[in-house]
Every structure is written in C-alpha cells, then in structure tokens.
Design an enzyme around this catalytic site. Structure first.
Site, PDB file in Angstrom:
ATOM      1  N   LYS A  32       0.836  -1.201   0.000  1.00 62.44           N
ATOM      2  CA  LYS A  32       0.000   0.000   0.000  1.00 62.44           C
ATOM      3  C   LYS A  32       0.874   1.255   0.000  1.00 62.44           C
ATOM      4  O   LYS A  32       0.661   2.171  -0.802  1.00 62.44           O
ATOM      5  CB  LYS A  32      -0.894  -0.036   1.244  1.00 62.44           C
ATOM      6  CG  LYS A  32      -2.077   0.892   1.192  1.00 62.44           C
ATOM      7  CD  LYS A  32      -2.905   0.791   2.481  1.00 62.44           C
ATOM      8  CE  LYS A  32      -3.667  -0.523   2.555  1.00 62.44           C
ATOM      9  NZ  LYS A  32      -4.238  -0.776   3.895  1.00 62.44           N
ATOM     10  N   ARG A 103      -3.123   3.266   8.694  1.00 66.24           N
ATOM     11  CA  ARG A 103      -3.484   2.075   7.913  1.00 66.24           C
ATOM     12  C   ARG A 103      -2.351   1.058   7.904  1.00 66.24           C
ATOM     13  O   ARG A 103      -1.193   1.408   7.791  1.00 66.24           O
ATOM     14  CB  ARG A 103      -3.784   2.470   6.462  1.00 66.24           C
ATOM     15  CG  ARG A 103      -4.572   3.735   6.322  1.00 66.24           C
ATOM     16  CD  ARG A 103      -4.615   4.227   4.874  1.00 66.24           C
ATOM     17  NE  ARG A 103      -5.344   3.319   3.986  1.00 66.24           N
ATOM     18  CZ  ARG A 103      -5.410   3.494   2.677  1.00 66.24           C
ATOM     19  NH1 ARG A 103      -4.748   4.499   2.095  1.00 66.24           N
ATOM     20  NH2 ARG A 103      -6.096   2.650   1.929  1.00 66.24           N
ATOM     21  N   GLY A 112      -8.147  -6.769   4.583  1.00 70.25           N
ATOM     22  CA  GLY A 112      -8.950  -6.859   5.795  1.00 70.25           C
ATOM     23  C   GLY A 112      -8.331  -7.685   6.906  1.00 70.25           C
ATOM     24  O   GLY A 112      -8.941  -7.875   7.948  1.00 70.25           O
ATOM     25  N   MET A 114      -5.595  -7.047   8.579  1.00 70.67           N
ATOM     26  CA  MET A 114      -4.997  -6.244   9.641  1.00 70.67           C
ATOM     27  C   MET A 114      -5.842  -5.004   9.861  1.00 70.67           C
ATOM     28  O   MET A 114      -6.878  -4.849   9.255  1.00 70.67           O
ATOM     29  CB  MET A 114      -3.564  -5.914   9.286  1.00 70.67           C
ATOM     30  CG  MET A 114      -2.684  -7.147   9.408  1.00 70.67           C
ATOM     31  SD  MET A 114      -1.020  -6.805   8.925  1.00 70.67           S
ATOM     32  CE  MET A 114      -1.216  -6.356   7.255  1.00 70.67           C
ATOM     33  N   ARG A 376      -3.606  -1.588  -6.195  1.00 67.42           N
ATOM     34  CA  ARG A 376      -2.778  -2.800  -6.079  1.00 67.42           C
ATOM     35  C   ARG A 376      -3.144  -3.742  -7.212  1.00 67.42           C
ATOM     36  O   ARG A 376      -4.219  -3.622  -7.806  1.00 67.42           O
ATOM     37  CB  ARG A 376      -3.018  -3.480  -4.730  1.00 67.42           C
ATOM     38  CG  ARG A 376      -4.449  -3.929  -4.555  1.00 67.42           C
ATOM     39  CD  ARG A 376      -4.689  -4.530  -3.180  1.00 67.42           C
ATOM     40  NE  ARG A 376      -6.107  -4.763  -2.979  1.00 67.42           N
ATOM     41  CZ  ARG A 376      -6.719  -4.723  -1.808  1.00 67.42           C
ATOM     42  NH1 ARG A 376      -6.051  -4.463  -0.705  1.00 67.42           N
ATOM     43  NH2 ARG A 376      -7.995  -4.973  -1.713  1.00 67.42           N
ATOM     44  N   HIS A 490     -16.467  -7.795   1.507  1.00 67.47           N
ATOM     45  CA  HIS A 490     -15.427  -8.660   2.045  1.00 67.47           C
ATOM     46  C   HIS A 490     -15.567 -10.079   1.509  1.00 67.47           C
ATOM     47  O   HIS A 490     -14.613 -10.685   1.031  1.00 67.47           O
ATOM     48  CB  HIS A 490     -15.506  -8.652   3.572  1.00 67.47           C
ATOM     49  CG  HIS A 490     -14.537  -9.591   4.216  1.00 67.47           C
ATOM     50  ND1 HIS A 490     -14.877 -10.879   4.560  1.00 67.47           N
ATOM     51  CD2 HIS A 490     -13.232  -9.452   4.515  1.00 67.47           C
ATOM     52  CE1 HIS A 490     -13.810 -11.477   5.067  1.00 67.47           C
ATOM     53  NE2 HIS A 490     -12.804 -10.633   5.055  1.00 67.47           N
ATOM     54  N   GLU A 779      15.894 -43.308  -3.444  1.00 66.93           N
ATOM     55  CA  GLU A 779      15.113 -42.894  -2.275  1.00 66.93           C
ATOM     56  C   GLU A 779      15.788 -43.236  -0.964  1.00 66.93           C
ATOM     57  O   GLU A 779      15.295 -42.910   0.101  1.00 66.93           O
ATOM     58  CB  GLU A 779      13.711 -43.493  -2.347  1.00 66.93           C
ATOM     59  CG  GLU A 779      13.694 -44.986  -2.616  1.00 66.93           C
ATOM     60  CD  GLU A 779      12.302 -45.522  -2.908  1.00 66.93           C
ATOM     61  OE1 GLU A 779      11.326 -44.875  -2.526  1.00 66.93           O
ATOM     62  OE2 GLU A 779      12.212 -46.610  -3.504  1.00 66.93           O
ATOM     63  N   SER A 798      14.965 -42.190 -10.730  1.00 67.54           N
ATOM     64  CA  SER A 798      13.811 -41.365 -10.377  1.00 67.54           C
ATOM     65  C   SER A 798      13.874 -41.118  -8.879  1.00 67.54           C
ATOM     66  O   SER A 798      13.868 -42.066  -8.089  1.00 67.54           O
ATOM     67  CB  SER A 798      12.522 -42.084 -10.762  1.00 67.54           C
ATOM     68  OG  SER A 798      11.421 -41.338 -10.306  1.00 67.54           O
ATOM     69  N   CYS A 865       9.621 -38.352  -8.652  1.00 67.52           N
ATOM     70  CA  CYS A 865       8.247 -38.850  -8.646  1.00 67.52           C
ATOM     71  C   CYS A 865       7.593 -38.738  -7.279  1.00 67.52           C
ATOM     72  O   CYS A 865       6.552 -39.310  -7.032  1.00 67.52           O
ATOM     73  CB  CYS A 865       8.196 -40.292  -9.146  1.00 67.52           C
ATOM     74  SG  CYS A 865       9.089 -41.432  -8.081  1.00 67.52           S
ATOM     75  N   TYR A 885      12.627 -34.551 -15.977  1.00 68.60           N
ATOM     76  CA  TYR A 885      11.187 -34.423 -15.797  1.00 68.60           C
ATOM     77  C   TYR A 885      10.801 -34.420 -14.328  1.00 68.60           C
ATOM     78  O   TYR A 885      11.568 -34.856 -13.473  1.00 68.60           O
ATOM     79  CB  TYR A 885      10.437 -35.547 -16.534  1.00 68.60           C
ATOM     80  CG  TYR A 885      10.634 -36.920 -15.929  1.00 68.60           C
ATOM     81  CD1 TYR A 885       9.832 -37.380 -14.884  1.00 68.60           C
ATOM     82  CD2 TYR A 885      11.631 -37.768 -16.419  1.00 68.60           C
ATOM     83  CE1 TYR A 885      10.021 -38.631 -14.336  1.00 68.60           C
ATOM     84  CE2 TYR A 885      11.817 -39.026 -15.870  1.00 68.60           C
ATOM     85  CZ  TYR A 885      11.012 -39.458 -14.818  1.00 68.60           C
ATOM     86  OH  TYR A 885      11.206 -40.682 -14.266  1.00 68.60           O
TER      87      TYR A 885
HETATM   88  P1  ADP Z   1      -7.404  -2.516   4.064  1.00 66.22           P
HETATM   89  O1  ADP Z   1      -5.965  -2.799   3.872  1.00 66.22           O
HETATM   90  O2  ADP Z   1      -8.057  -3.444   4.997  1.00 66.22           O
HETATM   91  O3  ADP Z   1      -8.124  -2.340   2.753  1.00 66.22           O
HETATM   92  P2  ADP Z   1      -7.224   0.339   4.284  1.00 66.22           P
HETATM   93  O4  ADP Z   1      -5.999   0.856   4.921  1.00 66.22           O
HETATM   94  O5  ADP Z   1      -7.264   0.396   2.812  1.00 66.22           O
HETATM   95  O6  ADP Z   1      -7.498  -1.112   4.811  1.00 66.22           O
HETATM   96  O7  ADP Z   1      -8.410   1.169   4.895  1.00 66.22           O
HETATM   97  C1  ADP Z   1      -9.744   0.768   4.853  1.00 66.22           C
HETATM   98  C2  ADP Z   1     -10.614   1.858   4.280  1.00 66.22           C
HETATM   99  O8  ADP Z   1     -10.446   3.092   4.948  1.00 66.22           O
HETATM  100  C3  ADP Z   1     -10.310   2.114   2.858  1.00 66.22           C
HETATM  101  O9  ADP Z   1     -11.301   1.494   2.095  1.00 66.22           O
HETATM  102  C4  ADP Z   1     -10.333   3.589   2.673  1.00 66.22           C
HETATM  103  O10 ADP Z   1     -11.422   3.942   1.865  1.00 66.22           O
HETATM  104  C5  ADP Z   1     -10.532   4.172   4.045  1.00 66.22           C
HETATM  105  N1  ADP Z   1      -9.458   5.116   4.293  1.00 66.22           N
HETATM  106  C6  ADP Z   1      -8.182   4.836   4.644  1.00 66.22           C
HETATM  107  N2  ADP Z   1      -7.444   5.954   4.741  1.00 66.22           N
HETATM  108  C7  ADP Z   1      -8.257   6.979   4.416  1.00 66.22           C
HETATM  109  C8  ADP Z   1      -8.080   8.382   4.305  1.00 66.22           C
HETATM  110  N3  ADP Z   1      -6.911   8.954   4.528  1.00 66.22           N
HETATM  111  N4  ADP Z   1      -9.153   9.122   3.953  1.00 66.22           N
HETATM  112  C9  ADP Z   1     -10.326   8.545   3.720  1.00 66.22           C
HETATM  113  N5  ADP Z   1     -10.569   7.245   3.800  1.00 66.22           N
HETATM  114  C10 ADP Z   1      -9.550   6.444   4.153  1.00 66.22           C
HETATM  115 MG    MG Z   2       9.279 -45.310  -1.794  1.00 64.83          MG
HETATM  116 MG    MG Z   3      -7.798  -1.048   1.393  1.00 60.25          MG
END
Ligand code: ADP
Ligand code: MG
Ligand code: MG
Length: 908
Positions: A32, A103, A112, A114, A376, A490, A779, A798, A865, A885
């Site tokens: 990110k 974040r 989601g 972390m 990403r 999600h 083996e 093999s 194998c 192989y």
């Molecule tokens: P994840 O890695 O779980 O997707 P994010 O760090 O992307 O978590 O954050 C989750 C949500 O929070 C994102 O969908 C984003 O829209 C919102 N968010 C994060 N930072 C900001 C920010 N600076 N301003 C507005 N929304 C934010």
């Molecule tokens: Mg054997």
């Molecule tokens: Mg995100």
C-alpha cells in the site's frame, strides 16, 4: 523530480506529486505504502501522508513500544508537519484541525486481515473546530462517533465477547435507533450523534477501566502500535499460513490525511477494478456509495451502486429492476457524477498501463474532488488470472514470458474442478438470486457460523455478511453465500482470492442465526439442508446439482502451449490406473513417472491370490499363486500402456511390506484359512511372522524381489507381455521398469539380472522384442552417494522424494503428525518437508545423486516422482538441478507445466 534516497529511512513521506519512496520498495514500505508513493509520483491525487517501514515493525516486535517510539518520534513529527504544510491544517488544532488515518500494509496485500483507524485526531474540542471549519456539525459528530468506534475496536479491544454477541458499539446504536424509531445511520440527528459519542466513551471506560484518550499524539501512537500488533493477530497469522508468508515480513504503517466521502450528496466512496476479477473480462467495474466512508462499501452494510452504466444495467438485470427504477434510484457513478467518472476512468487506465496488470483501486470523493486512496494488483480467480494474462499479451502490453510470470501456478487448480452439468441446471429449482461474486459450482450443507464450516463434509457458509474473522471457515466451506454486500464486499473479495464459489448480496434471504435457518419467501431451510450455488450466475439452487468436468480449451490451452514453449523439462504423472492416466494425458502429461503396482493387488479377486502367494511355504506354492496374478497384472499394464500410447511409462516393482496384504482380523483370518485349506493357526503364525518392528525400514522394496525373485519375474513378464500384446495391435508401448529402494550396487545388480533374464525369456518365447529401460528409484540416501556406481548399470533414476525425505530427516511420515504441527508452530521447521522439498538438506541428496549419476552417464535420464513433483517451488528446484522431468498426480500436471516454464524463464 527528486531522486529516491539510497539510505534506508524509518519514515517515507508522500503527497503533492512527490515522494521519498516508490513502488520498487514494497518489502520496506508494504504494498500500500509503495503504491501510494508511486501514485504520488505519477501525479495522481493521493492525500498526503507517510509510511513507517516494515523494518520498524520487526524492530517493535523485538524492543517493544517505548523504545520504538523513541526511535522514530523525530521522523514522525517531521512527517506530520509535512502533511500539515501540504493540507494547510494542523494536527490537534482546535480551529483548523488535520485528521489522519492510520493504515496497515504488508508487502503483499492481505485484504482486511490487519487493522486501520480512520478520523484520528478528534476529541471534544477538536470536533467543535471541525464542525466550524466544515460548517457541517452533523459530519463532524458523525466522524467523531466513527472514530471512537474504530479506535475502540482496534486499539482498545472493544470487540464482541462471543460469536452470538454483536459489536458493543453497534448494540448502543441499535438501541438508540429503536428508541428513536429510525432505521438508518443517516437518520441520526446531531444530538443523537452527540449522545452516541457520550455513550461510546462511557462503554469504553466501563469495559477497559480507562478514559478514552483525548490527546491526538497519544491516539496516534496507540494506533501505530495497534497496527503493528495486528500483524500478529489471529486473522493475519492464519492468512500467512494459508499463503506460506513468513512472519518476519512485518507490516508497514501508513499515516495519511483524511479525506471525506461522508460530507453529503456531492461526496462518496468506492472500490473499482480495471478488469472483472471474477471472469477476467476487460471491463472497468466497481461499486460506490454516496455520502459514506470507505469502510461502508467493503463491510457490506449498505448495498452499493455500480460505477459504470454498463455494470449498473447488468446489475439491474440480475436484480430484476426496471430501467426507469434503476436510473432513478440506483444510478451509476457514470450517470450521477459524469465529470468525476471521467477522471476516475482516466486514472484506472493510467494505472493499469503503468503497472501492466489488473488494478484494484479505492477512491473517495470529497465535495466534488476525487482522491485515490489505494491501488494494487487485484486479486482474481483462476479463470480471470488466465484470461487477463492472455488478453494483456494479445494487447501487446506484456510479452509471452511476462504473461506466464503473471500466473500463480496453484490457482490453475480452480479451472480443473467440476462445473454444474448444463442438463442438470435446466431442471434446477432456483430459490433466489444473488450477485455472481466469485464463479464456480458449489454444493453442500448449510451452516451459519464460520467456525462450524467443518460440521459436514461439504458445507455452504451462509452469512448476512462476512468479516475477516470468518476467514478460516470461508476457506473450509465449499461455497459462500451472503445476504448483504456487493461485488466488492469482504465476502466477494476474499472468495475470489481463494478461488472459492461465492454469491453475495442475495437480499431475498432472511437469515436467522439463533434459529440456524434461512427463509426465502415462505420456504425455510435449516442447517444441514443441501443447497447449491452457481457462482457464475448468482443462482441459488435447492438441493444437489450434478457436475461435469470442465473443458480445458481457449485461454487455458494457450497458457499450456506457452508453458511447453518455454520449458524444456518434461512433466509426467503418477498414475496407477488407465483412468488416471487418461485424465493426466488430457492435462498434458508427457508420460508416467510412477505406476505403483501394489494398488492393483488390493482389488477383491486379486487380494486372495496375493495372500495365497504370501502364505505359501514353498517356491512352488508361491509360483502357483503368482501365475494366477500374472494375467490380471498384464491386463492392468495393457490398459495403462494403451492410455499412454507412445509415451514412456515407468512401472515400479512391488514396494510395500507384505504384512500390508494379510488379514489382521480374526474373522478374515478364518475365511482365509478355510479358503486355503490350512489351519487358522497357520494363518496366525504367518501374520505374526510378517509383523515388523519398523516396516518402513523392513522387508520391502527390492528386498522383496531379492528374497522372492519369482515376484520380480512375474511382474517383469506381465509388463513385457503387455507391451508385446499392444505391439501386435499396432500400439506403441515404452515400458521403463523401476526397481524400488536400492541402497547398494549389488542390490541393483541382482534385480537387474532377474529382470533382463525374464525379458529375454519372453522375447524368445514370443519371437519378438520391444525397447525397454531398467532403472531405479533413488530414495535411500546411500544410493544417492553411490549414484556414479549405480549409473554404470541403470538406464534412469527417479528420485522418490517421499522416502528420501523420510530417511534423510529420520521422520516416519506416518508418525510425523505427532510432532510436525508443533515444529511448524514453533518455527523449528518453516515448511512441512513432505509438502515442500527441503532444498537445504534433501535437495543436496538430489543434487549429489544427479551429479554423480551423470558423471558416469552424461545423458542419464533423471526425474522426480515424489509428491513434490507438483509443487511450484520444488519444480523450480528440479529445473535448476537439471532434471529431465517431474512427475506428479494428474490434477497437478498443469500446475507443474506452468511452474516448469516459470522456472526456466526466471533462470534465463
Ligand atoms: P485494508 O488494507 O483493509 O483495505 P485500508 O488501509 O485500505 O485497509 O483502509 C480501509 C478503508 O479506509 C479504505 O477502504 C479507505 O477507503 C478508508 N481510508 C483509509 N485511509 C483513508 C483516508 N486517509 N481518507 C479517507 N478514507 C480512508
Ligand atoms: Mg518409496
Ligand atoms: Mg484497502
């Protein structure tokens, strides 16, 4: 443009079309953070911010909170000032406050898994300033209550206490809604929001014993440490295990100026993809919500709208919504905010061109201004992965090698599994319609809780919506069904990542968790009832639906062809039956690397003859029983040779200890005694005699053939006669006779003599001949050390890496279950050596065996194998060791073919 710093820093700033880092620094900045920096360079509007590196996370895990803060405080303070300058507001200021988000972001995306905290920097005074500054009291208080809620959950541990409980803050909100007779969050008045803030803080104090922190800097450090901690949360650990990511990586922390999608009708937020992550179709798509913050789209609480007009029309079609109704009540972003849409469309094109891969982006519109919050390489299903790679190749954006490297071999597996039989689908009783969130066919019994996904063999996990806590259950279930949430919820995103069939947003389902049931109209389905999901259409079907094998044509075939083009190493299969051999051949197997002959003896009519052979007291008696087995075995081989027409087939002579074939229960022992006209005692004695202390290292492998040469004779005869029979029918057979478990040169010599003598006997009898090879399994560690000697006689090697691993480690595979899980848990081993070849140790034996064998015979044919032959990392190792192989189970053949090509491309 500034140049990127060479010296590693603790904190990397970004914003205002410049940045300290870039997308090459993923390991240090996390995906990110690295992409936020890159987008900043590209001139795409990202809110200013900074990234605390993954190395600080690792450091934090060693030294703890205080030392970490001391180490990075000056850098963080300076970076905050940088945001303040760019944004023209001040962190913690009562008049003109800067609010930030904190974040998480590891080097690979773990959606989601972390934690993230939004709206940080608010307290009772700052909220007043924010209200004045924005001239929007409602917005300020709504942000404040969201902040307490998120910070409470993430940093202060205010989570539901059991699975039946709801979130403590949600509970307070529900309570207030009931009292006020309202349904939606948007209906709260300013006074309501102020009451909520008060009640939330009160709940925090009651549960944690501490006041909610008011100092923005305390809040910031609390959130940073919580994000670091979330790297070692249950969800993240499970996700890492699932994908084999090491715990040393750590997560970065991204601190960023907040932008607001919840400032009214000209604000909003959304998620979009440059291509369809389910099918791979080249259409820009995604979802958005007006007047909402980012979390609202992903959480699946409100059902979002489509970004493009085309997407919106398709959606309305599935939801059976009339065009007028759609345009009026469910407009696309393209229709609702055409200018913003145009800008977004521009960025999505730019980003996909730049990264040369499908992008998954998050954006927020604040009062008519567009901000990009994340991009990403998007998660996708196996089918989408294949289509996107081929499409990008055809468009000229990437070349053939790049297209192959874009693929994750293990994900090909998804394409090989059954789909619903179109005929059965015509008769299917469709009970409801949802969104086709992740394609596939799933049939199973209903469960309503993620931790009960293993309650039946095949389950469909049915939830109102899923959350990251449900990950493990989602992985176990055959399919996922949710009542709420869109294509970017999600459930949908995670299911696509797993390649799991998923239907989301099926609004007609009324789910009752307490009653463990599901109501659609006037029909009720209970836990344990069978249902089927068609993830490609969104159809939810009553009962079971028959399946068929998918056709592997089109893009899949192109990928396989490309794989062959770039791989000189061949892929064979391990197959014991003509049926398996055919399946593997369809998947592109170029021969059989291992046919285990013992499985053929377990069938009812054969096991008797086999037992007779084992119980025989004399050579004559044994030969008599073997004569009965000969025609059956010959027929087996004919079937396999026929299926593999013209391709080499390696057949291993009898390998397992004989006690595996005798009955161990009294009743069957009695039967056998009667059958053979001998006493029960004689049977018992024989069984006792075959008992071994350590059968794995006992009387098995070539030791059988060397003590009972007539077994080797019979098997050799069956193989050669089968091949000659086929020759008469004009079918070419290429047998390779493989001697198992060789440890010494003489063991090999003795077996080889028996085999060659028998072959010559058959040739003379039949007055005909064919080409054949004699070789050995490698083996036993000792054999690899004297490989130069064995190669004087053997036509091929093999590597049987299952036994080789057992013996090199001294772990009995059948007993390893007692300690391997603990070893993995404690990090004593980083991977299960029976799954991933241990390159450090066992790998050396493979290298030594290969090197020494080829010293004697430079062109010695060498393969592997063991189970490892279909595991991408092990395949890469085999390529680098110059094996001819790899051989693996039929369904892993395509995976091995792609892995082999990738290995060669990476090496060149
Ligand atoms: P994840 O890695 O779980 O997707 P994010 O760090 O992307 O978590 O954050 C989750 C949500 O929070 C994102 O969908 C984003 O829209 C919102 N968010 C994060 N930072 C900001 C920010 N600076 N301003 C507005 N929304 C934010
Ligand atoms: Mg054997
Ligand atoms: Mg995100």
């Amino acid at each position: 443009m500034e140049t990127v710093q060479d010296v590693k820093m603790n904190v990397y700033k970004f914003g205002n079309k410049t940045a300290d880092g870039n997308s090459k620094l993923k390991n240090l900045l996390g995906g990110k953070g690295a992409n936020l920096a890159e987008m900043s360079w590209l001139g795409i509007p990202v809110p200013a911010g900074f990234t605390i590196t993954t190395e600080i996370c690792t450091k934090y895990n060693e030294v703890g909170r205080e030392e970490t803060i001391a180490m990075i405080r000056p850098d963080v303070e300076e970076a905050i000032v940088n945001i303040e300058n760019i944004m023209g507001s001040t962190f913690g200021d009562k008049e003109n406050p800067l609010l930030i988000s904190v974040r998480s972001g590891a080097r690979v995306s773990m959606p989601g898994m972390m934690d993230t905290v939004l709206n940080l920097g608010l307290n009772d005074e700052v909220v007043e300033g924010l209200a004045k500054k924005t001239n929007n009291e409602r917005f300020a208080w709504d942000s404040y209550r969201r902040f307490i809620q998120m910070y409470g959950g993430v940093v202060l541990g205010m989570k539901p206490e059991s699975k039946d409980d709801i979130d403590p803050f949600e509970e307070i909100m529900e309570h207030l809604k009931d009292k006020r007779h309202i349904e939606l969050d948007t209906e709260f008045t300013v006074q309501d929001l102020q009451d909520l803030v008060y009640d939330f803080k009160d709940a925090v104090k009651k549960r944690t014993g501490h006041d909610f922190p008011t100092d923005p800097w305390d809040q910031l450090w609390g959130a940073v440490m919580a994000v670091f901690n979330s790297w070692n949360g249950d969800r993240a650990i499970y996700y890492r295990k699932m994908h084999n990511y090491p715990s040393e990586w750590g997560t970065a922390v991204n601190v960023q100026a907040m932008v607001y999608g919840n400032m009214g009708e000209n604000s909003g937020t959304g998620v979009c993809f440059t291509r369809d992550a389910g099918t791979g179709e080249d259409v820009f798509n995604g979802e958005y919500l007006i007047d909402a913050q980012g979390e609202d789209v992903v959480a699946g609480v409100r059902t979002p709208l489509q970004i493009t007009k085309l997407g919106s029309e398709r959606w309305a079609d599935l939801a059976k919504i009339e065009e007028d109704d759609r345009r009026e009540n469910y407009p696309s972003l393209e229709e609702k905010m055409p200018e913003i849409f145009k800008e977004l469309d521009e960025y999505q094109t730019k980003l996909e061109d730049h990264y040369r891969d499908m992008q998954d982006m998050e954006f927020t519109i604040q009062e008519g201004k567009l901000w990009i919050l994340q991009t990403r390489n998007g998660k996708r299903t196996g089918a989408a992965m294949v289509k996107i790679a081929i499409d990008l190749l055809k468009s000229g954006m990437i070349n053939e090698k790049e297209a192959l490297l874009l693929l994750e071999p293990n994900k090909l597996d998804e394409l090989l599994h059954p789909i619903f039989d179109p005929k059965a689908l015509k008769r299917a009783n469709i009970i409801a319609q949802g969104l086709p969130a992740s394609p596939g066919a799933a049939t199973g019994q209903l469960v309503f809780f993620a931790d009960e996904a293993d309650k039946y063999k095949n389950t469909i996990l049915c939830r109102i919506e899923t959350s990251p806590e449900d990950l493990e259950g989602m992985n176990i279930a055959k399919g996922i069904l949710t009542a709420r949430g869109g294509m970017t919820s999600h459930a949908a995103v995670v299911a696509r990542g797993m390649g799991k069939c998923c239907i989301s947003g099926a609004g007609a389902l009324k789910i009752n968790y307490k009653g463990r049931s599901l109501r659609v109209g006037d029909k009720i389905y209970h836990e344990g009832d069978w249902i089927s999901l068609n993830g490609s259409t969104g159809n939810i079907i009553e009962g079971k639906v028959a399946t068929v094998q998918p056709e592997l044509s089109g893009e899949f075939a192109e990928i396989m062809e490309l794989s062959n083009k770039y791989s000189k190493m061949k892929v064979r299969t391990n197959a014991d039956t003509p049926k398996d051999a055919k399946v593997a051949r369809n998947f592109g197997a170029e021969g059989i690397g291992l046919t285990r002959t013992e499985h053929m003896f377990f069938e009812v009519d054969r096991i008797r003859a086999m037992r007779e052979m084992i119980l025989a007291e004399t050579v004559k008696g044994r030969k008599h029983a073997l004569e009965e087995l000969l025609p059956m075995q010959r027929k087996d081989f004919e079937g396999i040779f026929e299926a593999m027409e013209g391709l080499p087939v390696t057949i291993r002579l009898l390998d397992p200890p004989l006690h595996e074939f005798v009955p161990h229960q009294l009743a069957t022992q009695k039967e056998l005694a009667e059958d053979m006209h001998i006493s029960l005692q004689a049977v018992k004695n024989k069984v006792a005699e075959l008992e071994e202390f350590n059968p794995m290292l006992g009387h098995r492998g070539c030791r059988l053939g060397n003590t009972y040469p007539e077994i080797t004779e019979m098997q050799t005869r069956a193989i050669i006669e089968a091949a000659l029979n086929l020759k008469e029918r004009g079918i070419e057979a290429k047998p390779e006779i493989m001697i198992p478990l060789i440890g010494t040169y003489n063991e090999y010599l003795e077996q080889e003599k028996i085999i060659r003598n028998t072959v010559n006997e058959v040739f003379e009898e039949r007055e005909d001949s064919i080409e054949y090879l004699v070789g050995t399994m490698m083996e036993i560690p000792r054999a690899t050390l004297i490989a130069d000697k064995i190669a004087e006689r053997a036509d091929f090697f093999s590597f049987g890496t299952n036994d080789l691993t057992q013996m090199a480690f001294g772990y009995s595979r059948d007993d390893a279950g007692k300690f391997l899980p603990v070893y993995l848990e404690k990090g004593i081993l980083t991977a299960d050596p029976f799954e991933t070849l241990d390159q450090e140790g066992v790998g050396q034996l493979v290298e030594i065996g290969t090197e020494r064998g080829r010293k004697t015979k430079p062109n010695l044919k060498i393969g592997i194998c063991g189970e490892h032959g279909g595991e991408p990392k092990s395949v890469e190792f085999c390529y680098n060791t110059n094996l001819n192989y790899v051989s693996c189970s039929p369904f892993r053949v395509p995976i091995a073919r792609l892995s082999a090509a990738q290995a060669q491309i990476k090496a060149s």
